[in-house]
Design an enzyme around this catalytic site. Structure first.
Site, PDB file in Angstrom:
ATOM      1  N   SER A 101       0.806  -1.211   0.000  1.00  0.00           N
ATOM      2  CA  SER A 101       0.000   0.000   0.000  1.00  0.00           C
ATOM      3  C   SER A 101       0.849   1.276   0.000  1.00  0.00           C
ATOM      4  O   SER A 101       1.670   1.475  -0.864  1.00  0.00           O
ATOM      5  CB  SER A 101      -0.964  -0.036   1.185  1.00  0.00           C
ATOM      6  N   HIS A 102       0.659   2.094   1.023  1.00  0.00           N
ATOM      7  CA  HIS A 102       1.325   3.394   1.098  1.00  0.00           C
ATOM      8  C   HIS A 102       2.715   3.310   1.723  1.00  0.00           C
ATOM      9  O   HIS A 102       3.407   4.315   1.813  1.00  0.00           O
ATOM     10  CB  HIS A 102       0.464   4.328   1.936  1.00  0.00           C
TER      11      HIS A 102
ATOM     12  N   ASP B  13      -2.712   6.461  -3.349  1.00  0.00           N
ATOM     13  CA  ASP B  13      -1.566   5.882  -2.640  1.00  0.00           C
ATOM     14  C   ASP B  13      -0.810   4.878  -3.503  1.00  0.00           C
ATOM     15  O   ASP B  13      -1.039   4.782  -4.705  1.00  0.00           O
ATOM     16  CB  ASP B  13      -2.039   5.223  -1.339  1.00  0.00           C
TER      17      ASP B  13
ATOM     18  N   ASP C  29      -0.916   1.655  -4.040  1.00  0.00           N
ATOM     19  CA  ASP C  29      -1.637   0.656  -4.844  1.00  0.00           C
ATOM     20  C   ASP C  29      -2.975   1.171  -5.367  1.00  0.00           C
ATOM     21  O   ASP C  29      -3.773   0.390  -5.901  1.00  0.00           O
ATOM     22  CB  ASP C  29      -1.823  -0.641  -4.056  1.00  0.00           C
TER      23      ASP C  29
ATOM     24  N   ASP D 189      -5.736   2.440  -3.916  1.00  0.00           N
ATOM     25  CA  ASP D 189      -7.054   2.245  -3.297  1.00  0.00           C
ATOM     26  C   ASP D 189      -7.439   3.366  -2.327  1.00  0.00           C
ATOM     27  O   ASP D 189      -8.590   3.463  -1.913  1.00  0.00           O
ATOM     28  CB  ASP D 189      -7.181   0.865  -2.629  1.00  0.00           C
ATOM     29  N   ARG D 190      -6.476   4.228  -1.974  1.00  0.00           N
ATOM     30  CA  ARG D 190      -6.820   5.338  -1.069  1.00  0.00           C
ATOM     31  C   ARG D 190      -7.029   6.628  -1.848  1.00  0.00           C
ATOM     32  O   ARG D 190      -6.556   6.754  -2.974  1.00  0.00           O
ATOM     33  CB  ARG D 190      -5.690   5.575  -0.071  1.00  0.00           C
TER      34      ARG D 190
ATOM     35  N   LYS E 289     -11.488  -0.813  -1.693  1.00  0.00           N
ATOM     36  CA  LYS E 289     -11.660   0.628  -1.756  1.00  0.00           C
ATOM     37  C   LYS E 289     -10.993   1.130  -3.033  1.00  0.00           C
ATOM     38  O   LYS E 289     -10.154   0.429  -3.606  1.00  0.00           O
ATOM     39  CB  LYS E 289     -11.116   1.294  -0.506  1.00  0.00           C
TER      40      LYS E 289
HETATM   41  C1  G16 Z   1      -5.412  -1.107   4.981  1.00  0.00           C
HETATM   42  C2  G16 Z   1      -6.782  -1.698   5.065  1.00  0.00           C
HETATM   43  C3  G16 Z   1      -7.769  -0.666   5.542  1.00  0.00           C
HETATM   44  C4  G16 Z   1      -7.298  -0.074   6.859  1.00  0.00           C
HETATM   45  C5  G16 Z   1      -5.908   0.483   6.697  1.00  0.00           C
HETATM   46  C6  G16 Z   1      -5.318   0.942   8.003  1.00  0.00           C
HETATM   47  O1  G16 Z   1      -5.396  -0.140   3.981  1.00  0.00           O
HETATM   48  O2  G16 Z   1      -7.193  -2.208   3.827  1.00  0.00           O
HETATM   49  O3  G16 Z   1      -8.996  -1.285   5.675  1.00  0.00           O
HETATM   50  O4  G16 Z   1      -8.170   0.924   7.280  1.00  0.00           O
HETATM   51  O5  G16 Z   1      -5.049  -0.510   6.204  1.00  0.00           O
HETATM   52  O6  G16 Z   1      -5.212  -0.152   8.844  1.00  0.00           O
HETATM   53  P1  G16 Z   1      -4.404  -0.070  10.199  1.00  0.00           P
HETATM   54  O7  G16 Z   1      -5.066   1.047  10.974  1.00  0.00           O
HETATM   55  O8  G16 Z   1      -4.556  -1.408  10.828  1.00  0.00           O
HETATM   56  O9  G16 Z   1      -2.983   0.300   9.859  1.00  0.00           O
HETATM   57  P2  G16 Z   1      -4.244  -0.097   2.915  1.00  0.00           P
HETATM   58  O10 G16 Z   1      -4.559   1.080   2.042  1.00  0.00           O
HETATM   59  O11 G16 Z   1      -2.971   0.071   3.714  1.00  0.00           O
HETATM   60  O12 G16 Z   1      -4.302  -1.407   2.219  1.00  0.00           O
END
Ligand code: G16
Length: 544
Positions: A113-114, A278, A280, A282-283, A377
Site C-alpha cells: 500500500s502506502h 496511494d 496501490d 485504493d486510497r 476501496k
Molecule cells: C489497509 C486496510 C484498511 C485499513 C488500513 C489501516 O489499507 O485495507 O482497511 O483501514 O489498512 O489499517 P491499520 O489502521 O490497521 O494500519 P491499505 O490502504 O494500507 O491497504
C-alpha cells in the site's frame, strides 16, 4: 509437466495483518519466504484445479520477481489460467475489477500500500477471493496455520514469463493472459459516472485540478481516465510515472506525505480541486482550494449526493463504515432511512455486507472509500465521484462541505498516529488502558459523561462470525468518542492510532480549527493512556 517439490521449514511471522502480509523487502527475499506464504495460501483454498488466478501488484521493488515465482507455483498447484497486468502492474481496485469481470477463482495482489518501497522498503502480498475482495479472516487464519506446519512447496521448473507483452503465453499446463492493466477498470468507471458532465467541467477555463499519483500505481490510470478520456489538460496528473521506489517518497495521500500537492492547494493561487492516491491506488485524499475534506466527511458527502451519480441514482441499500471512522455518515444514513453498519478496521469486513446488498457505499477514516462496483476501496473512483458531484452542483469543494455541515451538523474528527514505537510499550499501554475502561463508565471527563467504554467486538450480520479485540472505545453521552488501537499494517515496531471525534450542531460553531475543537478530548486521552510518559513522544508522527 516439470513440477518440482522443494522441502522447506516454517517461518513464524506469516500471520496476515489488516491487509495481507507486509514485511521489509529483505524479509521477503529470504530463501523460501515468499514461496512458503504462497503455498500456504494455495493450501487454504479448495478446488483450485483448472481455475483462473489474477496476479498483479503496485509495481514496487520485487514486484516482478515475486510474480514470476507466484506464476510458477500457480501452474504447479493446478491453476489452468492466469491473468496478469502488463509488466506485473494492477492497482488494487483494478485487480478487484478484473477478478469479478473474468469470474476468476481469486487473485494475488502484491503491495504494501502506502508504505515506502525500494530495496530497503516494504513489500506485501494478499489473497483476494472470487468476489474480488480481500480474503476474510477464516482464510487468512488458515493461511497462517498452514504456514506454521509447511514442509514443502510446489513450483514448475520453467523459464520466466514475458510480462511486457500483451497477449497469451503458456507456462507448463497454465495459459497466461497478459492484459492492459488500465482498460477494464477505465471501462467500469465510464459505466458508473456521468463522463459527459465531468468532461464539460474539467475542460472549462475556470476549473483547474491536480491529481498527485505520488510516483505510484495510479499514474497510468489517472492519465488515461482524467487526461485522455475526460480531456483534463496534460499536466493535471503530477508524479504520474510509477517508480519501483515511488521516487523515494511515502505514497500515503494525507496532509503530511502528499507535500507537493498540499503546498499547491494551500498556495495563494490554488487549483479548485486536488486529489491524491496511494501506492496501490485504493486510497484517496480530496482537497479544495485551501480546503481539506476528512475521509469520514467525504463518505458522508458521497452518500448524501449519490443520487447525482448514474450508478447510484436509484438509491443506496445501506452505508458501512469502520468503527474508528467518524459518525458523520450515520447522520446521512438516518436521513435516507437506511442502515449504517459499523465494522472493524479492514476492508475485508465490508465484503459480506456488499455481497448481501446490505451496503452500497463503504468508507474508512484511513482515506478509503468505495462501493459495490468492486470489493476493494478505490482511489480514482472517489475522485470521479467528487468530480461528478462538482459537475452537477456547480459549487466549490468547500461550499459543498460547509452546506453539508449546515444541514447535518459537523463531526469534528482527527487521528493522531505515533509511528514506530516499541511494540512492548505499545502493548502495555493498550492493556493498561483497557484495564481502566470499566471504571470510566459514568465518570464526568472533559466536560461530558462517559456512556460506555469497551473493547470493540463485531458480529458479522451475514455469516455471524465474531471478530473481537478490534479497538478500545470511550464513548460519551453527547456522541463524542475516543478510539485507541494498534495498526495492523506497519512493519516497524508498533503504530499507535488515537481517533477523536465530537459532534457540533451549533451553526455558529462549525468553522473552528479541528485540533482546537477537540483539545479537551485529546488532552484527556493523552492523560488516561499516558502517551507521552510511555512513548517519550510529545507529538504524534502524523495528524490527519
Ligand atoms: C489497509 C486496510 C484498511 C485499513 C488500513 C489501516 O489499507 O485495507 O482497511 O483501514 O489498512 O489499517 P491499520 O489502521 O490497521 O494500519 P491499505 O490502504 O494500507 O491497504
Amino acid at each position: 509437466m516439470s513440477v518440482v517439490t522443494i522441502a522447506t521449514t516454517p517461518f513464524n511471522d506469516q500471520r496476515p495483518g489488516t491487509s495481507g502480509l507486509r514485511k521489509k523487502v529483505a524479509v521477503f527475499q529470504q530463501a523460501h519466504y515468499l514461496e512458503n506464504f504462497v503455498q500456504s495460501t494455495f493450501d487454504s483454498l479448495d478446488n483450485i484445479q483448472g481455475q483462473t488466478l489474477v496476479v498483479g501488484g503496485d509495481g514496487r521493488f520485487y514486484n516482478e520477481q515475486a510474480i514470476q515465482i507466484i506464476l510458477k507455483m500457480a501452474a504447479a498447484n493446478g491453476f489452468s489460467h492466469a491473468i496478469v497486468g502488463q509488466n506485473g502492474l494492477l492497482s488494487t481496485p483494478a485487480a478487484s475489477c478484473v477478478i469479478r469481470k473474468y469470474k476468476a477463482f481469486g487473485g494475488i495482489i502484491l503491495s504494501a500500500s502506502h508504505n515506502p518501497a525500494g530495496p530497503n522498503g516494504d513489500f506485501g502480498i494478499k489473497y483476494n477471493i472470487n468476489n474480488g475482495g480481500p480474503a476474510p479472516e477464516a482464510i487468512t487464519e488458515a493461511i497462517f496455520k498452514n504456514s506454521q506446519s509447511i514442509t514443502e512447496y510446489r513450483i514448475v521448473d520453467e523459464s520466466d514469463v514475458n510480462l511486457a507483452i500483451i497477449g497469451r503465453q503458456q507456462l507448463a499446463n497454465m495459459s497466461i493472459d497478459i492484459i492492459d492493466p488500465v482498460g477494464d477498470y477505465a471501462e467500469l468507471m465510464a459505466d458508473l459516472f456521468d463522463f459527459e458532465s465531468i468532461k464539460t467541467l474539467v475542460s472549462s477555463q475556470s476549473f483547474q485540478m491536480r491529481f498527485d499519483a505520488m510516483h505510484a500505481i495510479t499514474g497510468p490510470y489517472a492519465k488515461t481516465i482524467l487526461e485522455d478520456l475526460l480531456g483534463a489538460p496534460t499536466g493535471t496528473v503530477i508524479n504520474g510515472i510509477p517508480l519501483t521506489d515511488f521516487g523515494g517518497g511515502h505514497p500515503d495521500p494525507n496532509l503530511t506525505y502528499a507535500e507537493q500537492l498540499v503546498a499547491e492547494m494551500f498556495s495563494s493561487n490554488p487549483p479548485v480541486f486536488g486529489a491524491a492516491s496511494d501506492g496501490d491506488g485504493d486510497r484517496n485524499m480530496i482537497l479544495g482550494a485551501n480546503f481539506f475534506v476528512t475521509p469520514s466527511d467525504s463518505l458522508a458527502i458521497l452518500a448524501a449526493n449519490a443520487h447525482l451519480v448514474p450508478a447510484y441514482q436509484s438509491g443506496l441499500s445501506g452505508i458501512a463504515r469502520s468503527m474508528p471512522t467518524s459518525q458523520a455518515p450515520d447522520r446521512v444514513a438516518q436521513k435516507l432511512g437506511i442502515d449504517c453498519h459499523e465494522t472493524p478496521t479492514g476492508w475485508k469486513f465490508f465484503g459480506n455486507l456488499l455481497d448481501a446488498n446490505k451496503a452500497t457505499l463503504c468508507g474508512e477514516e484511513s482515506f478509503g472509500t468505495g462501493s459495490n462496483h468492486i470489493r476493494e476501496k478505490d482511489g480514482l473512483w472517489a475522485v470521479l465521484f467528487w468530480l461528478n458531484i462538482l459537475a452537477k452542483r456547480q459549487l466549490s469543494v468547500a461550499q459543498i462541505v460547509e452546506l453539508h455541515w449546515q444541514e447535518y451538523g459537523r463531526n469534528y474528527y482527527t487521528r493522531h498516529d505515533y509511528e514506530a514505537i516499541s511494540s512492548d510499550i505499545a502493548k502495555q499501554l493498550m492493556s493498561d488502558l483497557e484495564a481502566q475502561l470499566p471504571s470510566l463508565v459514568g465518570q464526568q471527563l472533559a466536560g461530558r459523561t462517559v456512556a460506555y467504554a469497551d473493547n470493540f467486538s463485531y458480529k458479522d450480520p451475514v455469516d455471524n462470525s465474531v471478530s473481537s479485540n478490534q479497538g478500545l472505545r470511550i464513548g460519551f453521552d453527547d456522541g463524542a468518542r475516543i478510539v485507541v488501537r494498534l495498526s495492523g499494517t506497519g512493519t516497524e515496531g508498533a503504530t499507535l492510532r488515537v481517533y477523536i471525534e465530537r459532534y457540533e450542531n451549533d451553526k455558529s460553531k462549525l468553522d473552528q480549527d479541528t485540533q482546537k475543537a477537540l483539545k479537551p478530548l485529546i488532552d484527556l486521552i493523552n492523560e488516561l493512556a499516558q502517551i507521552t510518559e510511555r512513548t517519550g513522544r510529545t507529538e504524534p508522527t502524523v495528524i490527519t
